[in-house]
Design an enzyme around this catalytic site. Structure first.
Site, PDB file in Angstrom:
ATOM      1  CD1 TRP A  88      -5.091  -3.400   2.901  1.00 54.78           C
ATOM      2  CD2 TRP A  88      -5.188  -4.217   0.653  1.00 54.78           C
ATOM      3  NE1 TRP A  88      -6.351  -3.808   2.655  1.00 54.78           N
ATOM      4  CE2 TRP A  88      -6.554  -4.355   1.307  1.00 54.78           C
ATOM      5  CE3 TRP A  88      -4.941  -4.797  -0.509  1.00 54.78           C
ATOM      6  CZ2 TRP A  88      -7.344  -5.108   0.568  1.00 54.78           C
ATOM      7  CZ3 TRP A  88      -5.932  -5.380  -1.197  1.00 54.78           C
ATOM      8  CH2 TRP A  88      -7.358  -5.269  -0.621  1.00 54.78           C
ATOM      9  CG  ASN A 127       2.479   0.251  -2.997  1.00 52.84           C
ATOM     10  OD1 ASN A 127       2.718  -0.960  -2.142  1.00 52.84           O
ATOM     11  ND2 ASN A 127       2.437   1.453  -3.009  1.00 52.84           N
ATOM     12  N   GLY A 128       1.348  -3.010  -6.029  1.00 50.66           N
ATOM     13  CA  GLY A 128       0.969  -3.477  -7.367  1.00 50.66           C
ATOM     14  C   GLY A 128       0.742  -5.172  -7.294  1.00 50.66           C
ATOM     15  CD  GLU A 147     -21.015   7.085   0.530  1.00 47.87           C
ATOM     16  OE1 GLU A 147     -20.106   7.434   1.387  1.00 47.87           O
ATOM     17  OE2 GLU A 147     -20.969   6.267  -0.325  1.00 47.87           O
ATOM     18  CE  LYS A 201      -9.432   8.339   1.531  1.00 47.06           C
ATOM     19  NZ  LYS A 201     -10.922   8.444   1.790  1.00 47.06           N
ATOM     20  CB  CYS A 235      -0.850  -0.202   1.158  1.00 42.73           C
ATOM     21  SG  CYS A 235      -2.456   1.054   1.038  1.00 42.73           S
ATOM     22  CD  GLU A 262     -16.445   2.176   3.143  1.00 39.83           C
ATOM     23  OE1 GLU A 262     -15.761   2.331   2.126  1.00 39.83           O
ATOM     24  OE2 GLU A 262     -16.888   3.421   3.585  1.00 39.83           O
ATOM     25  CG  HIS A 294     -40.208  -6.087  -5.746  1.00 39.41           C
ATOM     26  ND1 HIS A 294     -40.992  -6.583  -6.521  1.00 39.41           N
ATOM     27  CD2 HIS A 294     -40.224  -4.747  -5.597  1.00 39.41           C
ATOM     28  CE1 HIS A 294     -42.191  -5.727  -6.771  1.00 39.41           C
ATOM     29  NE2 HIS A 294     -41.473  -4.400  -6.277  1.00 39.41           N
ATOM     30  CE  LYS A 316     -18.010   6.346   3.743  1.00 34.09           C
ATOM     31  NZ  LYS A 316     -18.251   6.346   2.627  1.00 34.09           N
ATOM     32  NE  ARG A 337      -1.148   4.382  -0.017  1.00 32.95           N
ATOM     33  CZ  ARG A 337      -1.131   4.767  -1.198  1.00 32.95           C
ATOM     34  NH1 ARG A 337      -1.243   6.230  -1.451  1.00 32.95           N
ATOM     35  NH2 ARG A 337      -1.119   4.126  -2.259  1.00 32.95           N
TER      36      ARG A 337
END
Length: 608
Positions: A74, A100-101, A481, A603, A2, A488, A504, A485, A27
């Protein structure tokens, strides 16, 4: 991924690297490590968990040296363990690397290297790169560095130190951000500018397939194909206090409370009230093409996708342009049909989201004009789009996005108003909407002033295991949203739905143990939402309502009502989302969750 930090200069590297890692904690990460080179010896220290664990480990070491690299990881390949933490080395310990990647062909490369006699100590894809460099080394480390990167497939942002070239840090980028900081008698590497701010304002960004070689003599830049290039320094405008908590308990709470200012900053200098116009300098060159677009695709991920849905409602209502909102992760692979005079608009807080970046590249490949809405100045999406809008929200440190969401919605409203006024909206209607817009920051503050009341509601629901969020029209994306939140940061299962869709399926879940959050503002479908509330109430569901000031009738339908000021229907999401952010925050804190660094989240999602 990360976080990446590197330093070469006259000071001791370890304190600078550790402080740099702390700037990158936002992050999200699961382990951390550091490598320092001194007198042709590389010492590596790695720890699982928080950076403080790494600091405790270092307390028993004398890690001296004037150059080094450090990383927060991460996990993508292999569990969070000490062996899987970065930096990784080759067998001899002469090469240390952070990355990173994702290396997509690591399995075949690892098999090849094992057949060559290499022995691996981790489960990661990253370690393969260090071994490749060692395998390729024939006396020229730069050559082995470039050859290794040409052999790997996937994405990388890498920083490497080596005993084979002990006065240099090698850095390269393909699909994962790298920024170089140029200070006085010092050079820095990072995955974003936050670790650099205490040391320098002068930076440049690597683009894909570019590399840099940092040494006491300066910086050399070239492509990984060995073609020299020149990079221009830019000034970072971010301030140190922008990335500090400013007296708040958490970054997330600080950023929620910054929204009156950040929404105003997104509008600042862009509203021409007397003419009812919006002027967006970043779109001036493409205004005609955008106004005459036959269709707009908006592509994004996560919270930005929710903002995009609001953008769809705005543009279709006021601009009468067909809009299709796509998850970037789907858009990039599904071979979308894009015709002439169509636009792809990418939204990303970081400007580095891997799927969103790939989606805009797909749009560009198919001939679309590609635009961006981003927060991070100088980010890859900002550089690769034809034009765009910065939201000017300032650094968002909390992993769960708050102020970036409202700034993105604000930017989408500005774009909508700009187009609509060029098409058919009158100056009178333009002025009316601008007047409503200018009242939004003050109205947000009125909601923030209810923080203690929202805290008291949160206390009654902190132990729940499930939540349902319901809204209609412009408030349906806000329901999504709000649910995001909560899940998360509190780890409570939550779902958002259009209120009418409850019948439904989700209605089967309603009982006295199911809290349901309704966004029931006074708009054209208010009565429909009241009917949905009655359906929940009849099944003993517990109801929290977000309603407009003065709507006292709704109190007989709900267990709790949080009132927000009235505004134009299209601007309601900028207000209705604020209590949902605070509700999620307070529930998470009461549950003992790490709201700024929720588990398993990062992040800036720079890998698929």
């Amino acid at each position: 991924m990360c976080g990446i930090v590197g330093y070469i200069g006259k000071e001791q590297a370890t304190p600078i690297l550790i402080n740099g890692l702390k700037r990158l904690e936002y992050r999200g990460y699961d382990s951390a490590g550091i490598a320092v080179l001194n007198n042709h010896h590389i010492e590596v220290v790695r720890e699982v968990g928080k950076i403080r664990n790494l600091e405790n480990h270092l307390a028993g070491h004398t890690l001296l040296g004037h150059m080094g690299i450090a990383h927060t990881r991460w996990a993508t390949h292999g569990k969070p363990t000490q062996n899987n933490a970065h930096p990784h080395t080759d067998e001899s310990g002469n090469i240390a690397l952070i990355h990173n990647g994702i290396i997509e062909n690591y399995a075949s490369l690892k098999k090849f290297l094992i057949e060559k006699g290499h022995k691996f100590s981790s489960e990661t894809d990253t370690e393969v790169i260090a071994h490749l460099m060692a395998e390729n080394y024939d006396g020229d480390f730069e050559k082995s560095f470039r050859e290794a990167l040409l052999q790997v497939e996937g994405t990388f942002g890498v920083a490497v130190i080596s005993n084979y070239d002990p006065e240099k840090i090698y850095v390269a980028r393909k699909g994962s951000p790298i920024v170089i900081g140029v200070g006085e008698d010092a050079l820095f590497v990072a995955s974003d500018v936050t670790p650099l701010i205490p040391h320098t304002r002068n930076v440049f960004y690597l683009d894909d397939d570019e590399m840099a070689i940092l040494s006491p003599q300066g910086v050399i830049t070239k492509t990984i194909f060995n073609k020299p290039i020149e990079k221009q320094l830019v000034k970072v405008t971010m301030r140190l206090n922008d990335i500090e908590k400013g007296g708040f308990e958490h970054y997330m709470l600080k950023e929620i409370f910054e929204q009156p200012q950040t929404i105003m900053d997104t509008m600042r200098g862009r509203l021409l009230r007397e003419e009812g116009l919006v002027k967006l300098g970043g779109l001036t060159a493409v205004e005609d093409k955008l106004t005459n677009a036959n269709k707009i695709y908006i592509t994004a991920s996560g919270t930005s996708w929710h903002a995009a849905l609001i953008g769809e409602y705005l543009m279709e209502e006021y601009c009468r342009i067909p809009v299709e909102v796509e998850y970037a992760s789907e858009f990039r692979y599904r071979n979308p049909i894009i015709h002439d005079h169509e636009v792809v608009l990418a939204i990303s807080q970081s400007g580095e989201t891997a799927d969103t970046l790939a989606a805009l590249r797909e749009g560009k490949h198919k001939g679309a004009m590609v635009l961006g809405i981003v927060n991070a100045v100088g980010s890859t999406i900002a550089r690769e789009t034809d034009a765009g809008v910065y939201i000017h929200a300032g650094p968002e440190i909390g992993v769960a996005s708050t102020k970036a969401f409202t700034s993105q919605v604000t930017a989408l409203f500005l774009i909508t108003l700009m187009i609509a006024r060029r098409k058919h909206m009158s100056v009178v209607q333009g002025k009316e909407l601008i007047d409503e817009m200018l009242m939004i920051p003050g109205n947000v503050q009125k909601i923030l002033d209810q923080n203690d009341f929202i805290h008291s509601i949160a206390a009654q629901y902190k132990d729940e295991r499930n939540f349902l969020y319901l809204g209609r029209g412009y408030n349906f994306p806000v329901a999504l949203e709000g649910a995001l939140k909560l899940k998360e940061i509190s780890y409570i299962h939550a779902e958002g739905y259009p209120a009418a869709e409850m019948k439904h399926g989700p209605i089967a879940l309603i009982d006295e143990n199911m809290p349901v959050v309704f966004i029931a503002t006074k708009d054209s479908i208010y009565d429909k939402v009241i009917s949905n509330i009655e359906e929940v109430k009849a099944r003993k569901g517990r109801i929290i309502c977000i309603a407009n000031e003065g709507d006292t009738k709704i109190e007989k339908h709900a267990d709790h009502v949080i009132y927000i000021p009235r505004t134009a229907q299209a601007l309601t999401p900028l207000l209705s989302v604020i209590p949902l952010q605070l509700l999620a925050y307070h529930i998470a804190v009461m549950r003992g969750c790490d709201v700024d660094q929720p588990r398993n989240l990062a992040k800036s999602v720079t890998v698929e």
